[in-house]
Scaffold this motif. Structure first.
Motif, mmCIF file in Angstrom:
data_model
loop_
_atom_site.group_PDB
_atom_site.id
_atom_site.type_symbol
_atom_site.label_atom_id
_atom_site.label_comp_id
_atom_site.label_asym_id
_atom_site.label_seq_id
_atom_site.Cartn_x
_atom_site.Cartn_y
_atom_site.Cartn_z
ATOM 1 N N TYR A 1 0.832 -1.209 0.000
ATOM 2 C CA TYR A 1 0.000 0.000 0.000
ATOM 3 C C TYR A 1 0.863 1.256 0.000
ATOM 4 C CZ TYR A 1 -3.307 3.573 1.556
ATOM 5 O OH TYR A 1 -4.050 4.721 1.655
ATOM 6 N N TYR B 1 -1.796 0.996 -3.282
ATOM 7 C CA TYR B 1 -2.931 0.080 -3.171
ATOM 8 C C TYR B 1 -2.421 -1.282 -2.722
ATOM 9 C CZ TYR B 1 -1.339 -1.577 -7.802
ATOM 10 O OH TYR B 1 -0.593 -2.063 -8.849
ATOM 11 N N ALA C 1 -9.151 -4.734 -2.286
ATOM 12 C CA ALA C 1 -9.710 -3.452 -2.715
ATOM 13 C C ALA C 1 -10.408 -2.756 -1.550
ATOM 14 C CB ALA C 1 -10.677 -3.658 -3.877
ATOM 15 N N THR D 1 -7.756 -1.230 0.600
ATOM 16 C CA THR D 1 -7.199 -0.017 -0.002
ATOM 17 C C THR D 1 -8.117 1.180 0.220
ATOM 18 O OG1 THR D 1 -6.035 -1.286 -1.696
ATOM 19 C CG2 THR D 1 -6.468 1.042 -2.176
ATOM 20 N N ASN E 1 -5.322 7.618 -2.535
ATOM 21 C CA ASN E 1 -5.024 6.291 -3.103
ATOM 22 C C ASN E 1 -6.257 5.581 -3.643
ATOM 23 O OD1 ASN E 1 -2.260 6.406 -2.747
ATOM 24 N ND2 ASN E 1 -2.278 5.310 -0.786
ATOM 25 N N TYR E 2 -7.429 6.030 -3.260
ATOM 26 C CA TYR E 2 -8.634 5.412 -3.808
ATOM 27 C C TYR E 2 -8.659 5.507 -5.324
ATOM 28 C CZ TYR E 2 -10.737 10.039 -4.626
ATOM 29 O OH TYR E 2 -11.009 11.302 -5.090
ATOM 30 N N ASN F 1 -6.426 4.932 -7.371
ATOM 31 C CA ASN F 1 -5.665 3.862 -8.025
ATOM 32 C C ASN F 1 -6.521 2.658 -8.373
ATOM 33 O OD1 ASN F 1 -3.274 5.365 -7.817
ATOM 34 N ND2 ASN F 1 -2.901 4.600 -5.729
ATOM 35 N N LEU F 2 -7.682 2.531 -7.741
ATOM 36 C CA LEU F 2 -8.556 1.382 -8.010
ATOM 37 C C LEU F 2 -9.752 1.731 -8.879
ATOM 38 C CD1 LEU F 2 -8.688 -0.597 -4.640
ATOM 39 C CD2 LEU F 2 -7.049 -0.752 -6.518
#
Length: 764
Positions: free
Chosen positions: A452, A457, A468, A471, A504-505, A507-508
Motif C-alpha cells: 500500500y 494500493y 480493494a 485499499t 489512493n482510492y 488507483n482502483l
C-alpha cells in the motif's frame, strides 16, 4: 344503529383510555423500547442478530435468557420454546460469541442441572422484556424469574410454588471453571474462563452470589455428575445446585456480581452497586439510568410504531462498547487488561468492531454523549500501551476479523469534534504506528501495508484477501490521520504524506466500468471482473457497494465517474438494478447476500455497513431530494420495533445509529469532518439536549407520510440552503426549522457551494 353507536362510543373510550396510559417519550422513553427487536434471527438470515440485553447503558455485564445450548452464539432466539438458564453475557454479536459467561436457573420437582434436563418451556405471552427488567414464567418449573441489573451486578427474584423440591442451579460453563458453596454465608463463588478468543491465558470472570434463604441441600457438580462430599470443585465444567422447601408464591432473592479481577473485587462491585437495596429499588435505579440517557433526545409528532422503533434503536446505540473497568477499594478506576493479563489503572472498554461503528455510532457519541467517549478514548490509550496496537475489533482484546484501520477514524473524529482531556499525542502515535505496520494478526494494523505504501494500493494477486476494500478504507483512514495531524500542528511533511495517501482510492477506479476494481501488482486490473461478485476483492459486499467508500472525497469520486450528472445516474443504478449476485467466493449464499436479495431495493444492501452512507451522496450530486426519498423508504420499510425488525445484523449500535441519525434528518457521511449531511426528519419535532446544557431543536410541523421532501429550511430563523449542518454550530444550541412538502424542491441545494465537504474541493 343503537348498537353501532354504542360500539363506536366504546371504541373511542378505549382509544382515549389507551392514549392516556401511554408513557411520555420526554419523561419515560425507556417504556417505548422493545428489547426483542431483532431477536428473530438465525445463521442463514439476520433480522438483527440481537438478544434482549438486561443491562444499564454501557454496563460491564449484561444478562439474557438463554434459549440455546452453551457455546451457541445464537443464545437467545425468538422462535425457541425453552429457556436453559439466565446468562451473564458480554457478547457483542453471535458471530463473535461470548466471554465471561455463567448461568443461573431455578428448577423444581427433582434435582436436575444438565442444561437440557433443566430447560423449561416458556411463552412470549408470559414474558416481560424491558432494558431494566426482565420477567418470564418457566412452565415446567412453575417458577417466575425476574431480573434487574446494575453496571456490574444484578438482582434475581424467583417466585416458587409450594414444594419440598425447589432448587437453584449455577452453571459456570465448560472450558475451565470453578465453584464453591458456603452454606453458612448463603453464598456461592466461582469463576468461568469460557471465551471465544481475544483474552490472555490468565483470563477469568469471578462471580459471587448471595441467596436470601437458607438451603438444606447443597452440592457441586461436574459435567453430568454430582460431586460427592465436596462443596468446592474445579474442572473443565462445574456448577452448583442448592435446594430448599418453598411455599406457594414464596420469593427467593439472589444478589449477583462479577469481576475480571478477583473475588474480592466482585464483592466490592456487589456492595457498591446493590448494597442493601431491595429488588424494586435496584429496578427503579436501572430504569432511571436508562431514562437519563434516553431523555437526551425527545421525539414528538410520530406514530406509536415510529416512537417505539426510534427508542428501541437508541437502546442499541447505548450498549457497546461495554465498560471493562472497575472501581477498587479506594474508588480508583482499574481494569484487567485483555491485552497483557495485568490489572492496571485506568479505563478500558470492550466489545465493538470499528469497521462497523466508525460510521455512525462513534459520531453519535461525539454529538450526544462526548463524556462517555472521552472515557473510551482513554481506554484506547491504555489498549495501545498494553497491546502495542489499537484494536480494530475488541472482544475483549484483539480479534482477527474484518478489514481496515478504522481506529484512525474513531480517534480522529473524537478530537476533531472537540473532545479533550486525554492523551491525544499517544493516540496519534498509535495511529501512525497502525498505519505503517502489520499487526500481530491481519485485522490489526494494516495487512499489505508495504504494498500500500509503495504502490498506493493493496494488490489483488499477492494473496491478501479483500484487497480493494482494504485499499479504500486505508485511504479514508489516512485522510482522518491527515486531519488530526493538521489539528495537532504536526510537521508539514507528515501532513502531506497522509494527505497524499488519502487519494489512493483513485488507483482502483476503473474508468471503463466507473467502479472500483481490484488491481494486480503490475498495475493491470483484475480480470475477469464481475461487479456483482461478493467478497474476493471486497468485504461482505461487491463493487457496487464498495465503490462509494470514498467518504472524504465524494466530489473527487464524482469527477472520476464523469461529473455530477453521471454520478447521480450511477447512484440511481444501485436502486434500478435487480438484486443479482455472484456468491462463488464464499461457496454459498451468505446471509448478507440474502438480506439484500429479499429487500426489494435492487443492489442497495442496507443490512450491511459498506453502503449505508450511499443514500446521502445525492447531496453531492445536486439532487438532495433523492436522499430525502430513499432515507424515508429505508426508515419506513427496513426498521420495525418487532422481533424481525432489522434488515441485517444490528452490529453494536451501528445500524441503529443510522436510524437515529436519519430520523433526526442528518447523517455523518465523513467522520473526521465537522459536517452532518442532510436528509429529512421523520418526526415533527426533535429536541437534542446536548451535554453542554444547550438544546438544538429540529422542527418540521408539516411532516407526514406524504410530506417527505424539504421545501425550505431556516437555521436559527435565517434561510438555509446548504446540504449539511455544522457540528460546532449545533453545539451552540438553536433551531432548525424545515418546511416539508409532498413534492421535491428541485432548486434547493443544487449549487456547488451547497455540497458537503470533499477533500479535492475544500482542501487548499
Amino acid at each position: 344503529m343503537r348498537k353501532a353507536a354504542l360500539l363506536i362510543t366504546s371504541v373511542l373510550f378505549c382509544s382515549t383510555s389507551f392514549a392516556q396510559t401511554l408513557p411520555s417519550p420526554s419523561t419515560d422513553p425507556v417504556e417505548w423500547i422493545n428489547p426483542l427487536m431483532g431477536t428473530d434471527s438465525k445463521v442463514s438470515l439476520s433480522n438483527g442478530n440481537t438478544y434482549p440485553a438486561i443491562a444499564v447503558p454501557w454496563g460491564m455485564n449484561f444478562w439474557m435468557p438463554q434459549t440455546n445450548v452453551m457455546g451457541d452464539g445464537w443464545a437467545y432466539q425468538y422462535t425457541a420454546d425453552k429457556i436453559r438458564g439466565f446468562k451473564q453475557t458480554h457478547q457483542p454479536s453471535p458471530w463473535m460469541n461470548d466471554y465471561g459467561q455463567f448461568a443461573i436457573m431455578p428448577v423444581t420437582k427433582r434435582l436436575k442441572f444438565d442444561q437440557n434436563a433443566r430447560a423449561s418451556w416458556f411463552s412470549h405471552k408470559a414474558e416481560v422484556s424491558k432494558p431494566y427488567y426482565y420477567s418470564v414464567y418457566l412452565a415446567d418449573a412453575d417458577v417466575t424469574t425476574e431480573i434487574t441489573p446494575t453496571t456490574r451486578a444484578a438482582q434475581f427474584r424467583f417466585t416458587f410454588p409450594q414444594t419440598d423440591s425447589s432448587f437453584i442451579v449455577i452453571d459456570a460453563f465448560d472450558k475451565g471453571s470453578s465453584i464453591k458453596i458456603l452454606p453458612k454465608e448463603r453464598k456461592i463463588i466461582g469463576y468461568t474462563t469460557r471465551n471465544s478468543g481475544g483474552v490472555p491465558t490468565n483470563f477469568r470472570n469471578y462471580f459471587v452470589i448471595y441467596i436470601d434463604k437458607p438451603f438444606s441441600i447443597a452440592s457441586t457438580w461436574h459435567n453430568k455428575q454430582l460431586a460427592k462430599d465436596t462443596l468446592e470443585y474445579t474442572a473443565d465444567h462445574v456448577g452448583a445446585v442448592i435446594g430448599f422447601k418453598t411455599q406457594k408464591g414464596e420469593k427467593v432473592n439472589l444478589r449477583v456480581a462479577s469481576s475480571f479481577i478477583s473475588y474480592e473485587q466482585a464483592a466490592l462491585n456487589l456492595n457498591r452497586e446493590i448494597g442493601a437495596d431491595s429488588f424494586e429499588q435496584t429496578k427503579q435505579k436501572a430504569k432511571a439510568s436508562w431514562n437519563k440517557e434516553l431523555s437526551r433526545i425527545t421525539v414528538e409528532g410520530g406514530t406509536v410504531d415510529q416512537l417505539r422503533t426510534f427508542y428501541s434503536c437508541m437502546y442499541r446505540t447505548l450498549q457497546f462498547p461495554q465498560k471493562h473497568y472497575e472501581l477498587d477499594a479506594d474508588n480508583k478506576t482499574v481494569h484487567y487488561s485483555p491485552y497483557n493479563g495485568k490489572v492496571l489503572p485506568g479505563y478500558m472498554f470492550a466489545g465493538t468492531g470499528f469497521w462497523d461503528t466508525f460510521r455512525a455510532l462513534y459520531p453519535f457519541l461525539n454529538l450526544m454523549y462526548p463524556s462517555i467517549n472521552k472515557e473510551m478514548q482513554e481506554g484506547l490509550v491504555n489498549a495501545y500501551k498494553e497491546g502495542g496496537f489499537l484494536p480494530e475489533w475488541s472482544s475483549p482484546g484483539f480479534r482477527n476479523v474484518m478489514v481496515g484501520n478504522n481506529s484512525a477514524s474513531v480517534v480522529a473524529d473524537a478530537y476533531l469534534k472537540g473532545l479533550r482531556g486525554y492523551d491525544i499525542n499517544t493516540l496519534y502515535e498509535a495511529l501512525q504506528h497502525g498505519a505503517n505496520n502489520e499487526g500481530p494478526m491481519s485485522a490489526v494494523g494494516r495487512a499489505g501495508v508495504e504494498y500500500y505504501n509503495k504502490l498506493g494500493y493493496v494488490p489483488y494477486d499477492v494473496k491478501i484477501n479483500e484487497n480493494a476494500a482494504r485499499t479504500l478504507e486505508y485511504a479514508y483512514d489516512d485522510f482522518t490521520i491527515y486531519k488530526l495531524a493538521k489539528a495537532l500542528n504536526r510537521p508539514k511533511a507528515e501532513q502531506d504524506l497522509y494527505s497524499k495517501r488519502s487519494q489512493n482510492y483513485r488507483n482502483l477506479f476503473d474508468s471503463e466500468t466507473k467502479l472500483m476494481r481490484g488491481k494486480n501488482q503490475d498495475g493491470t486490473f483484475q480480470s475477469p471482473f464481475n461487479p456483482f461478485k461478493w467478497g474476493d476483492a471486497f468485504t461482505e459486499g461487491n463493487s457496487w457497494h464498495y465503490s462509494w467508500s470514498v467518504f472524504h472525497d465524494i466530489n473527487g469520486l464524482a469527477t472520476l465517474m464523469g461529473g455530477r450528472a453521471q454520478f447521480a445516474k450511477m447512484l440511481d443504478s444501485v436502486f434500478a438494478m435487480p438484486p443479482v449476485f455472484d456468491e462463488s467466493y464464499y461457496g454459498s449464499v451468505i446471509h448478507e447476500i440474502r438480506e439484500m436479495q429479499i429487500m426489494n431495493m435492487g443492489q442497495y444492501a442496507h443490512g450491511n455497513q459498506p453502503i449505508q452512507h450511499m443514500i446521502y451522496l445525492y447531496n453531492y450530486a445536486a439532487q438532495p431530494w433523492k436522499t430525502q426519498y430513499w432515507t424515508r423508504r429505508v426508515l419506513n420499510d427496513f426498521y420495525k420495533a418487532t422481533p424481525d425488525g432489522y434488515c441485517g445484523d444490528e452490529d453494536n449500535g451501528q445500524t441503529s445509529a443510522w436510524y437515529v441519525f436519519s430520523a433526526m434528518g442528518f447523517y455523518p457521511v465523513c467522520p473526521g469532518t465537522d459536517q452532518y449531511v442532510l436528509g429529512a426528519p421523520l418526526f415533527k419535532k426533535i429536541t437534542l439536549k446536548l451535554e453542554n446544557g444547550k438544546s438544538f431543536v429540529i422542527e418540521a410541523p408539516k411532516n407526514s407520510d406524504k410530506n417527505i421532501y424539504v421545501k425550505a429550511a431556516l437555521l436559527n430563523g435565517k434561510p438555509y440552503a446548504k446540504n449539511w449542518l455544522n457540528h460546532f454550530e449545533m453545539l451552540k444550541g438553536g433551531s432548525f426549522t424545515i418546511d416539508m412538502s409532498e413534492t421535491p424542491n428541485l432548486t434547493k441545494g443544487i449549487r456547488p457551494e451547497d455540497e458537503p465537504y470533499s477533500f479535492s474541493k475544500d482542501e487548499k
